[in-house]
Design an enzyme around this catalytic site. Structure first.
Site, PDB file in Angstrom:
ATOM      1  N   SER A 114       1.075   4.234  -4.870  1.00 57.23           N
ATOM      2  CA  SER A 114      -0.015   3.312  -5.130  1.00 57.23           C
ATOM      3  C   SER A 114       0.534   1.886  -5.194  1.00 57.23           C
ATOM      4  O   SER A 114       1.165   1.440  -4.243  1.00 57.23           O
ATOM      5  CB  SER A 114      -0.759   3.710  -6.419  1.00 57.23           C
ATOM      6  OG  SER A 114      -2.001   3.037  -6.490  1.00 57.23           O
ATOM      7  N   GLU A 207      -2.611   5.761   2.796  1.00 61.30           N
ATOM      8  CA  GLU A 207      -3.581   6.420   1.909  1.00 61.30           C
ATOM      9  C   GLU A 207      -4.250   5.341   1.086  1.00 61.30           C
ATOM     10  O   GLU A 207      -3.765   4.215   1.011  1.00 61.30           O
ATOM     11  CB  GLU A 207      -2.896   7.448   1.001  1.00 61.30           C
ATOM     12  CG  GLU A 207      -1.879   6.881   0.030  1.00 61.30           C
ATOM     13  CD  GLU A 207      -2.482   6.324  -1.263  1.00 61.30           C
ATOM     14  OE1 GLU A 207      -3.492   6.869  -1.746  1.00 61.30           O
ATOM     15  OE2 GLU A 207      -1.937   5.334  -1.779  1.00 61.30           O
ATOM     16  N   HIS A 272      -3.963   9.722  -4.034  1.00 68.39           N
ATOM     17  CA  HIS A 272      -4.656   9.703  -5.316  1.00 68.39           C
ATOM     18  C   HIS A 272      -5.514  10.945  -5.565  1.00 68.39           C
ATOM     19  O   HIS A 272      -6.303  10.964  -6.517  1.00 68.39           O
ATOM     20  CB  HIS A 272      -5.537   8.452  -5.400  1.00 68.39           C
ATOM     21  CG  HIS A 272      -4.768   7.176  -5.532  1.00 68.39           C
ATOM     22  ND1 HIS A 272      -4.149   6.568  -4.453  1.00 68.39           N
ATOM     23  CD2 HIS A 272      -4.507   6.395  -6.613  1.00 68.39           C
ATOM     24  CE1 HIS A 272      -3.551   5.454  -4.868  1.00 68.39           C
ATOM     25  NE2 HIS A 272      -3.761   5.329  -6.157  1.00 68.39           N
TER      26      HIS A 272
END
Length: 301
Positions: A114, A207, A272
């Site tokens: 992330s 992502e 996630h």
């Protein structure tokens, strides 16, 4: 800061010491503690630096404090790996404050995903140090068994292959290149900076979370117009969690990369979602869309 050194994956062994950094947002103390116990149950020792629980607005301390922790962990020869406490925001603020000469001279495995994509990308693209796109420390606290097994076996170099969803192969084919990328929104925000990623000859992984399809479209088009997608060998996508009109995303991906004529696979359980498999970033990989698998290490030679 650019390096021509040959990248290598610094896999860990039982009893190796993993240092914890907090490059991004404030973390939950209970989840942090459970994540430490999880690492210890895998056989690692955990080093928690002083000052890691600082607070500055939504950040885990000031930029200088967070950068000093990272610099000290890389400089410490007793630390073999570094894991990010959590994501959120803040990692890219540290990039100008890091001692890249020390980091280049003391390669060790950095782990996170992330927001820590900013650090992973700089390590892989700028100083040619491989990293691991895998759960942050607080993520380990609630990870399922598949995620934990992938983390443990990837970080120790035991996994060299991931099977991909065969029903989400967008374009067939076979490609080889180092694995690059990470969180799409974070990568896009590095465009135009000294830390703009270089994906040339790479297998691009992306992502994201909470981004509607039109924003995914816009970010990919920006990357394309900025020249970041020139010369890539293949595309692999993870989860797009809580992204409105998610059904449009395969169409967008195919349109953006149509002219490149490269293999494209989607839907790997990385990011996630409830499953977050670990990936060795910067490592030479083979994306085999014909057989729906990604291989690296000895398997990719």
């Amino acid at each position: 800061m650019k390096s021509n050194a040959e990248p290598f994956f610094c896999s860990l062994k039982p009893k190796d010491v993993i240092g914890v950094a907090a490059p991004s947002s404030i973390f939950d103390a209970d989840a942090f503690h459970k994540g430490v116990l999880c690492l210890e149950s895998m056989g690692f020792e955990v080093h928690i630096p002083r000052g890691i629980s600082g607070r500055h607005r939504y950040l885990a301390g000031t930029d200088r404090q967070r950068a000093e922790v990272l610099n000290s962990l890389f400089a410490d020869p007793g630390i073999k790996g570094i894991i990010a406490a959590r994501g959120g925001f803040g990692a890219m603020r540290l990039l100008p404050l890091l001692d890249w000469d020390i980091i280049a001279k003391n390669p060790k495995l950095f782990i996170g995903f992330s927001d820590p994509t900013a650090l992973i990308s700089a390590l892989v693209c700028n100083v040619r140090i491989c990293a691991m796109h895998g759960p942050n420390l607080v993520s380990l606290a609630q990870a399922d068994q598949k995620t934990l097994e992938s983390f443990s076996k990837t970080v120790t170099g035991c996994f060299t292959r991931i099977d991909l969803p065969s029903d989400q192969v967008i374009v067939p084919g076979h490609a080889a290149g180092r694995l690059v990328g990470g969180n799409l929104a974070t990568l896009v925000h590095l465009i135009g900076t000294a830390y703009q990623p270089d994906f040339t000859d790479g297998i691009l992984f992306i992502e994201d979370v909470g981004e509607p399809a039109y924003k995914i479209d816009r970010m990919l088009i920006q990357m394309k117009m900025a020249g970041l997608l020139e010369g890539i060998k293949g595309v692999l996508t993870g989860s797009f969690e809580n992204c409105d009109n998610e059904a449009y995303i395969p169409q967008i991906i195919k349109e953006v990369f149509f002219e490149a004529n490269i293999p494209i696979c989607m839907g790997i359980g990385v990011g996630h979602g409830s499953v977050n498999l670990s990936l060795p970033m910067g490592v030479d990989t083979i994306l085999d869309a014909d057989h729906a698998c990604l291989e690296w290490g000895l398997a990719a030679q």
